[in-house]
Scaffold this motif. Structure first.
Motif, PDB file in Angstrom:
ATOM      1  N   MET A 192       0.834  -1.202   0.000  1.00 23.26           N
ATOM      2  CA  MET A 192       0.000   0.000   0.000  1.00 23.26           C
ATOM      3  C   MET A 192       0.874   1.260   0.000  1.00 23.26           C
ATOM      4  SD  MET A 192      -3.053  -0.986  -0.275  1.00 23.26           S
ATOM      5  CE  MET A 192      -3.787   0.613  -0.010  1.00 23.26           C
ATOM      6  N   ASP A 193       2.029   1.199   0.687  1.00 22.25           N
ATOM      7  CA  ASP A 193       2.973   2.325   0.642  1.00 22.25           C
ATOM      8  C   ASP A 193       3.399   2.598  -0.796  1.00 22.25           C
ATOM      9  OD1 ASP A 193       2.774   2.196   3.370  1.00 22.25           O
ATOM     10  OD2 ASP A 193       4.794   1.400   3.697  1.00 22.25           O
ATOM     11  N   TRP A 194       3.739   1.537  -1.502  1.00 19.98           N
ATOM     12  CA  TRP A 194       4.143   1.649  -2.910  1.00 19.98           C
ATOM     13  C   TRP A 194       3.019   2.249  -3.746  1.00 19.98           C
ATOM     14  CZ3 TRP A 194       1.509  -1.431  -6.567  1.00 19.98           C
ATOM     15  CH2 TRP A 194       1.978  -1.329  -7.880  1.00 19.98           C
ATOM     16  N   LEU A 195       1.794   1.788  -3.489  1.00 19.21           N
ATOM     17  CA  LEU A 195       0.645   2.273  -4.257  1.00 19.21           C
ATOM     18  C   LEU A 195       0.400   3.755  -3.999  1.00 19.21           C
ATOM     19  CD1 LEU A 195      -1.596   1.267  -6.186  1.00 19.21           C
ATOM     20  CD2 LEU A 195      -3.046   0.985  -4.170  1.00 19.21           C
ATOM     21  N   ALA A 196       0.534   4.174  -2.734  1.00 15.70           N
ATOM     22  CA  ALA A 196       0.328   5.590  -2.414  1.00 15.70           C
ATOM     23  C   ALA A 196       1.378   6.455  -3.090  1.00 15.70           C
ATOM     24  CB  ALA A 196       0.376   5.790  -0.900  1.00 15.70           C
ATOM     25  N   ASP A 197       2.628   5.993  -3.109  1.00 18.40           N
ATOM     26  CA  ASP A 197       3.681   6.752  -3.789  1.00 18.40           C
ATOM     27  C   ASP A 197       3.406   6.824  -5.298  1.00 18.40           C
ATOM     28  OD1 ASP A 197       5.116   7.342  -1.516  1.00 18.40           O
ATOM     29  OD2 ASP A 197       6.392   5.575  -1.666  1.00 18.40           O
ATOM     30  N   LEU A 198       2.775   5.788  -5.835  1.00 15.67           N
ATOM     31  CA  LEU A 198       2.510   5.721  -7.269  1.00 15.67           C
ATOM     32  C   LEU A 198       1.322   6.591  -7.669  1.00 15.67           C
ATOM     33  CD1 LEU A 198       3.615   4.107  -9.770  1.00 15.67           C
ATOM     34  CD2 LEU A 198       1.726   2.504  -9.381  1.00 15.67           C
ATOM     35  N   LEU A 199       0.230   6.505  -6.889  1.00 16.74           N
ATOM     36  CA  LEU A 199      -1.018   7.155  -7.284  1.00 16.74           C
ATOM     37  C   LEU A 199      -1.308   8.443  -6.524  1.00 16.74           C
ATOM     38  CD1 LEU A 199      -3.410   4.074  -7.656  1.00 16.74           C
ATOM     39  CD2 LEU A 199      -2.050   5.216  -9.410  1.00 16.74           C
ATOM     40  N   ALA A 200      -0.685   8.622  -5.360  1.00 19.13           N
ATOM     41  CA  ALA A 200      -0.925   9.840  -4.574  1.00 19.13           C
ATOM     42  C   ALA A 200       0.394  10.405  -4.080  1.00 19.13           C
ATOM     43  CB  ALA A 200      -1.864   9.529  -3.405  1.00 19.13           C
ATOM     44  N   PRO A 201       1.305  10.717  -5.001  1.00 18.40           N
ATOM     45  CA  PRO A 201       2.623  11.228  -4.568  1.00 18.40           C
ATOM     46  C   PRO A 201       2.492  12.594  -3.914  1.00 18.40           C
ATOM     47  CG  PRO A 201       2.357  11.479  -6.936  1.00 18.40           C
ATOM     48  CD  PRO A 201       1.177  10.686  -6.460  1.00 18.40           C
ATOM     49  N   GLY A 202       3.463  12.899  -3.108  1.00 17.49           N
ATOM     50  CA  GLY A 202       3.454  14.193  -2.439  1.00 17.49           C
ATOM     51  C   GLY A 202       4.251  14.152  -1.160  1.00 17.49           C
ATOM     52  N   ASP A 203       4.250  15.259  -0.456  1.00 18.90           N
ATOM     53  CA  ASP A 203       5.026  15.386   0.766  1.00 18.90           C
ATOM     54  C   ASP A 203       4.215  15.083   2.015  1.00 18.90           C
ATOM     55  OD1 ASP A 203       7.218  16.166  -0.735  1.00 18.90           O
ATOM     56  OD2 ASP A 203       6.651  18.291  -0.661  1.00 18.90           O
ATOM     57  N   GLY A 204       2.915  14.837   1.872  1.00 18.47           N
ATOM     58  CA  GLY A 204       2.087  14.574   3.039  1.00 18.47           C
ATOM     59  C   GLY A 204       2.424  13.244   3.675  1.00 18.47           C
ATOM     60  N   PRO A 205       1.997  13.033   4.938  1.00 19.37           N
ATOM     61  CA  PRO A 205       2.247  11.752   5.610  1.00 19.37           C
ATOM     62  C   PRO A 205       1.715  10.576   4.793  1.00 19.37           C
ATOM     63  CG  PRO A 205       1.372  13.370   7.147  1.00 19.37           C
ATOM     64  CD  PRO A 205       1.258  13.968   5.780  1.00 19.37           C
ATOM     65  N   LEU A 206       2.492   9.508   4.746  1.00 20.89           N
ATOM     66  CA  LEU A 206       2.138   8.356   3.925  1.00 20.89           C
ATOM     67  C   LEU A 206       0.783   7.789   4.335  1.00 20.89           C
ATOM     68  CD1 LEU A 206       3.108   6.463   1.683  1.00 20.89           C
ATOM     69  CD2 LEU A 206       4.215   5.080   3.431  1.00 20.89           C
ATOM     70  N   GLU A 207       0.538   7.680   5.640  1.00 21.53           N
ATOM     71  CA  GLU A 207      -0.725   7.110   6.099  1.00 21.53           C
ATOM     72  C   GLU A 207      -1.914   7.929   5.618  1.00 21.53           C
ATOM     73  OE1 GLU A 207      -2.846   5.951  10.340  1.00 21.53           O
ATOM     74  OE2 GLU A 207      -0.675   5.772  10.129  1.00 21.53           O
ATOM     75  N   ARG A 208      -1.752   9.265   5.596  1.00 19.15           N
ATOM     76  CA  ARG A 208      -2.840  10.120   5.125  1.00 19.15           C
ATOM     77  C   ARG A 208      -3.071   9.927   3.630  1.00 19.15           C
ATOM     78  NH1 ARG A 208      -1.919  16.159   6.601  1.00 19.15           N
ATOM     79  NH2 ARG A 208      -1.892  15.159   8.658  1.00 19.15           N
ATOM     80  N   ARG A 209      -1.994   9.746   2.878  1.00 17.78           N
ATOM     81  CA  ARG A 209      -2.147   9.543   1.427  1.00 17.78           C
ATOM     82  C   ARG A 209      -2.802   8.200   1.141  1.00 17.78           C
ATOM     83  NH1 ARG A 209       2.867   9.367  -1.109  1.00 17.78           N
ATOM     84  NH2 ARG A 209       4.098   9.573   0.797  1.00 17.78           N
ATOM     85  N   ILE A 210      -2.496   7.183   1.963  1.00 19.56           N
ATOM     86  CA  ILE A 210      -3.155   5.890   1.793  1.00 19.56           C
ATOM     87  C   ILE A 210      -4.642   6.007   2.107  1.00 19.56           C
ATOM     88  CG2 ILE A 210      -3.319   3.547   2.736  1.00 19.56           C
ATOM     89  CD1 ILE A 210      -0.295   3.585   3.080  1.00 19.56           C
ATOM     90  N   THR A 211      -4.965   6.770   3.158  1.00 16.67           N
ATOM     91  CA  THR A 211      -6.368   6.958   3.533  1.00 16.67           C
ATOM     92  C   THR A 211      -7.160   7.589   2.398  1.00 16.67           C
ATOM     93  OG1 THR A 211      -5.743   7.175   5.854  1.00 16.67           O
ATOM     94  CG2 THR A 211      -7.903   8.028   5.225  1.00 16.67           C
TER      95      THR A 211
END
Length: 501
Positions: A295-314
């Motif tokens: 899911m970390d990989w997916l968030a970096d792929l589809l929701a890149p940015g400087d925000g906290p990783l958990e928030r981007r996954i949410t």
């Protein structure tokens, strides 16, 4: 009311909390401790980094709520990770992490020695086996090997630093203990490894010793507090859920996931580990390499940015909850341990067409990991001869409500999730309550802790979809294996450089 200091040293994060005996969390903190890795199979971390994170955690807890009234310290931690100590108790090199694959060729070579392949433990001897790591160290780093006298797990290292006493538990060290069992006929003896490297094994609730004085800083406040042995993070998390009983299924969803079934007798299942988890209780399942890290990989792929990783996954959750177009995802971004034990296995997304969008991919990734959970659980159930009515879910992945519903749908079972208290820390509390004489066993101690669960039931409307995904997942697995191994054999130099004129 007395309190305990509970510590969970995971693969990516050290969590620590001050808990009252009834399960109330007075304060908790977390510090990153991720492993150093490369593309050549190396996964290492120096134990001093864990000690530094632990020291920082104690300082933070002391500043937040004080450390008075502590009755015990208990740690759990990631397993299949080896810490090598010399005669003075100092690490001779960085610890070898659970994702490290460099011992594969050495394990294969060892299996060709006379008698080794016929040994009962040889069925488990692969690149992840602790004995294979010892053989690798002896072969590739003879200087470090020559000074190694004791092999510990990560949480044992913290206990050693706190008490000055080396010890471990039979649950964490099951595989290495099995390799050393049998004297001259042991697997270790056949491989010419000294069994004296295994520290004394104690039950999780056994008292190892008091915290030493002179550790400095806030650690001075811990001086004299009893430290109990603890166990690995999965066992403690299952204990903390109150699920340490026959018939329970579980999934601990961390950076990698651990899935299994608890049975009243030992049985063997293809690709799964059978480990004694207590008197009359065996775990049938094992650790994977792919979980929230995917899911970390997916968030970096589809929701890149400087925000906290958990928030981007949410932010991806609504997409997963609404997507309906089907894709099959094989989630092997890091190779895989249970149930395939194949470091060259790689991920695959099958069924793509131009109408698929990001939401479909998000859902496919969540479903793919749930399908892998189902494969492990069904293998365990077929071997044990019964099915788990409920699956207890904990870890970072349990906080994702869309993903939890997907797991319930794919598994076709009710998922039981704790509301607030970290399950690993709750398991440490249960261990302390037994060690202090408050309860006779860990399950009784855990079930008396007020961790209010919620139950997620499978959606009947999703049954046909999930059954179709399951059929496609199993039907395409051989294709994924063959493609992965084919690609692993293609050297990077064989790929031509693109020249744009």
């Amino acid at each position: 009311m007395g309190r305990i200091l509970a510590v969970d040293l995971g693969g990516s994060t050290l969590k620590a909390g001050l808990l009252t005996f009834d399960g109330m969390v007075k304060a908790s903190v977390a510090f990153p401790v991720g492993f150093d890795e490369d593309g050549a199979g190396r996964s290492e971390q120096h134990p001093d980094r864990w000690w530094s994170a632990f020291s920082d955690a104690v300082e933070a807890l002391a500043a937040h709520d004080g450390l008075d009234g502590l009755a015990a310290v208990v740690a759990c931690g990631a397993t299949r990770t080896q810490v090598f100590l010399d005669t003075r108790g100092s690490p001779v090199r960085p610890a070898i992490g659970f994702r490290d694959t460099r011992a594969g060729p050495v394990a294969e070579h060892a299996l060709q020695r006379p008698g080794v392949a016929d040994h009962p433990e040889a069925r488990y001897l692969d690149r992840y086996h602790p004995l294979a790591r010892l053989l690798w160290l002896r072969e590739t780093e003879p200087d470090a090997w020559s000074t190694t006298r004791t092999v510990l797990e990560p949480k044992d290292w913290l206990v050693f630093r706190l008490t000055g006493r080396a010890a471990s538990d039979p649950i964490s060290q099951e595989r290495l203990a099995a390799a050393f069992a049998g004297g001259r006929g042991s697997l270790a003896a056949l491989a010419k490894i000294d069994p004296g490297m295994l520290p004394p094994l104690r039950e999780p609730h056994c008292r190892i010793g008091p915290v030493l004085s002179g550790l400095g800083g806030a650690l001075e406040s811990l001086g004299g507090v009893p430290v109990f042995c603890g166990s690995h993070d999965t066992w403690c998390a299952v204990a903390g859920l109150g699920a340490l009983a026959g018939g329970c299924g579980y999934c601990i969803s961390g950076s990698s996931e651990i899935t299994g079934l608890l049975a009243p007798r030992p049985v063997l299942a293809d690709g799964l580990l059978t480990v004694r988890w207590g008197d009359g209780l065996w775990q049938i399942g094992g650790p994977g390499l792919n979980g929230t890290n995917v899911m970390d990989w997916l968030a970096d792929l589809l929701a890149p940015g400087d925000g906290p990783l958990e928030r981007r996954i949410t932010k991806l959750e609504p997409a997963a909850a609404t997507a309906r177009r089907m894709l099959v995802f094989h989630p092997y971004l890091n190779g895989e341990r249970t149930p395939h034990w194949d470091g060259e296995l790689r991920g695959a997304l099958l069924g793509l067409d131009r109408d698929h969008g990001p939401a479909d991919i998000v859902r496919a990734v969540m479903e793919g990991i749930a399908l892998l959970n189902r494969e492990v659980l069904e293998r365990a159930e077929q071997a044990a001869g019964f099915s788990a009515e409920h699956v207890y879910l904990a870890g970072g992945g349990a906080r994702n409500r869309a993903w939890t519903q997907i797991r319930a749908d794919v598994l076709g079972r009710e998922i039981v999730v704790p509301h607030d208290v970290d399950a690993g820390l709750a398991g440490c509390l249960a261990v302390a309550r037994v060690g202090l004489g408050h309860f006779a066993d860990v399950t009784e101690a855990a079930r008396s802790i007020a961790i209010e669960p919620r139950t997620v039931r499978p959606n009947p409307a999703m049954r046909d979809r999930c059954d179709a995904l399951w059929t496609a997942f199993r039907a395409t697995h051989r294709l994924v294996i063959e493609a992965s191994h084919c690609l692993a054999g293609v050297p990077a130099s064989a790929v031509p450089t693109m020249v744009v004129s």
